[in-house]
Write a protein that holds these residues in place. Sequence first.
Motif, short mmCIF file in Angstrom:
data_model
loop_
_atom_site.label_atom_id
_atom_site.label_comp_id
_atom_site.label_asym_id
_atom_site.label_seq_id
_atom_site.Cartn_x
_atom_site.Cartn_y
_atom_site.Cartn_z
N GLN A 10 -4.38 2.67 6.90
CA GLN A 10 -4.83 1.17 6.00
C GLN A 10 -6.00 0.56 6.88
OE1 GLN A 10 -3.75 0.24 3.37
NE2 GLN A 10 -5.37 -1.14 3.27
N ARG A 11 -5.92 0.66 8.16
CA ARG A 11 -7.14 0.01 9.05
C ARG A 11 -8.57 1.12 8.83
NH1 ARG A 11 -5.77 0.64 14.76
NH2 ARG A 11 -3.52 0.09 14.13
N PHE A 12 -8.15 2.49 8.61
CA PHE A 12 -9.54 3.29 8.54
C PHE A 12 -9.97 2.78 7.06
CE2 PHE A 12 -11.32 7.00 6.42
CZ PHE A 12 -11.91 7.44 7.18
N ASN A 13 -9.22 2.86 5.94
CA ASN A 13 -9.62 2.49 4.50
C ASN A 13 -10.29 1.09 4.47
OD1 ASN A 13 -8.57 5.08 3.74
ND2 ASN A 13 -6.64 3.94 3.08
N ASN A 14 -9.57 0.18 5.35
CA ASN A 14 -10.38 -1.04 5.14
C ASN A 14 -11.83 -1.07 5.79
OD1 ASN A 14 -8.27 -2.29 4.16
ND2 ASN A 14 -7.44 -2.87 5.87
N LYS A 15 -12.13 -0.28 6.49
CA LYS A 15 -13.51 -0.16 7.36
C LYS A 15 -14.35 0.69 6.44
CE LYS A 15 -11.77 -0.28 11.85
NZ LYS A 15 -11.83 0.36 13.18
N GLN A 16 -13.95 1.42 5.40
CA GLN A 16 -14.87 2.21 4.47
C GLN A 16 -15.61 1.32 3.70
OE1 GLN A 16 -15.06 5.43 5.20
NE2 GLN A 16 -13.83 4.85 6.79
N GLU A 17 -17.09 1.81 3.42
CA GLU A 17 -17.96 1.08 2.79
C GLU A 17 -18.11 1.56 1.24
OE1 GLU A 17 -21.65 0.04 4.76
OE2 GLU A 17 -20.35 -0.80 6.50
N PHE A 18 -17.68 2.54 1.22
CA PHE A 18 -17.74 3.56 -0.25
C PHE A 18 -16.46 3.57 -0.69
CE2 PHE A 18 -17.06 7.70 1.82
CZ PHE A 18 -17.45 7.36 2.93
N GLN A 19 -16.44 3.98 -2.13
CA GLN A 19 -15.13 4.25 -2.62
C GLN A 19 -14.00 5.17 -2.44
OE1 GLN A 19 -16.40 5.24 -6.70
NE2 GLN A 19 -16.18 2.95 -7.24
N SER A 20 -14.35 6.17 -1.54
CA SER A 20 -13.53 7.18 -1.18
C SER A 20 -12.63 6.69 -0.07
CB SER A 20 -14.05 8.37 -0.66
OG SER A 20 -13.15 9.54 -0.60
N LYS A 21 -11.31 6.68 -0.06
CA LYS A 21 -10.34 6.36 0.78
C LYS A 21 -9.39 7.68 1.15
CE LYS A 21 -11.16 1.89 0.14
NZ LYS A 21 -12.16 1.36 0.95
N ILE A 22 -8.69 7.46 2.15
CA ILE A 22 -7.47 8.32 2.57
C ILE A 22 -6.24 7.88 1.71
CG2 ILE A 22 -5.86 9.24 4.29
CD1 ILE A 22 -8.02 8.62 6.27
N HIS A 23 -5.56 8.74 1.09
CA HIS A 23 -4.23 8.59 0.48
C HIS A 23 -3.20 9.05 1.00
CE1 HIS A 23 -6.99 7.13 -3.18
NE2 HIS A 23 -7.60 8.01 -2.66
N ILE A 24 -2.21 8.22 0.86
CA ILE A 24 -0.92 8.79 1.71
C ILE A 24 0.51 8.44 0.52
CG2 ILE A 24 -0.70 6.79 2.98
CD1 ILE A 24 0.61 8.67 5.31
#
Length: 101
Positions: free
Chosen positions: A78-92
């Motif tokens: 969640q911390r990693f995803n919150n820092k992302q500036e583009f649409q792609s995220k890590i899904h779990i």
Amino acid sequence: MKLLLITAIHEFEKNIKDILTHSGVKVFSYSEVKGFKINGGSLSSENWFSSGIAESDSLMFTVFVDDNFVDLIYERIQRFNNKQEFQSKIHIATLALENFA
């Protein structure tokens, strides 16, 4: 014991490995998969030049982990995803295991 399924674009491989190893995970596996996303809802015959489907090189991690590590892994993702500036995220996703050997 839980089974975690983690998917992400290929570019996040190192990040996911770091999250897992720094969260107490000792063993995991992963493989290359093709990710698909249908853009704009439904496909239309009006747009001859675009299929409306985006394809990406992705990874899927499978992780068998003790219950006490799950929250930490989710928190770090969640911390990693919150820092992302583009649409792609890590899904779990988490699956409870009734039996395992």
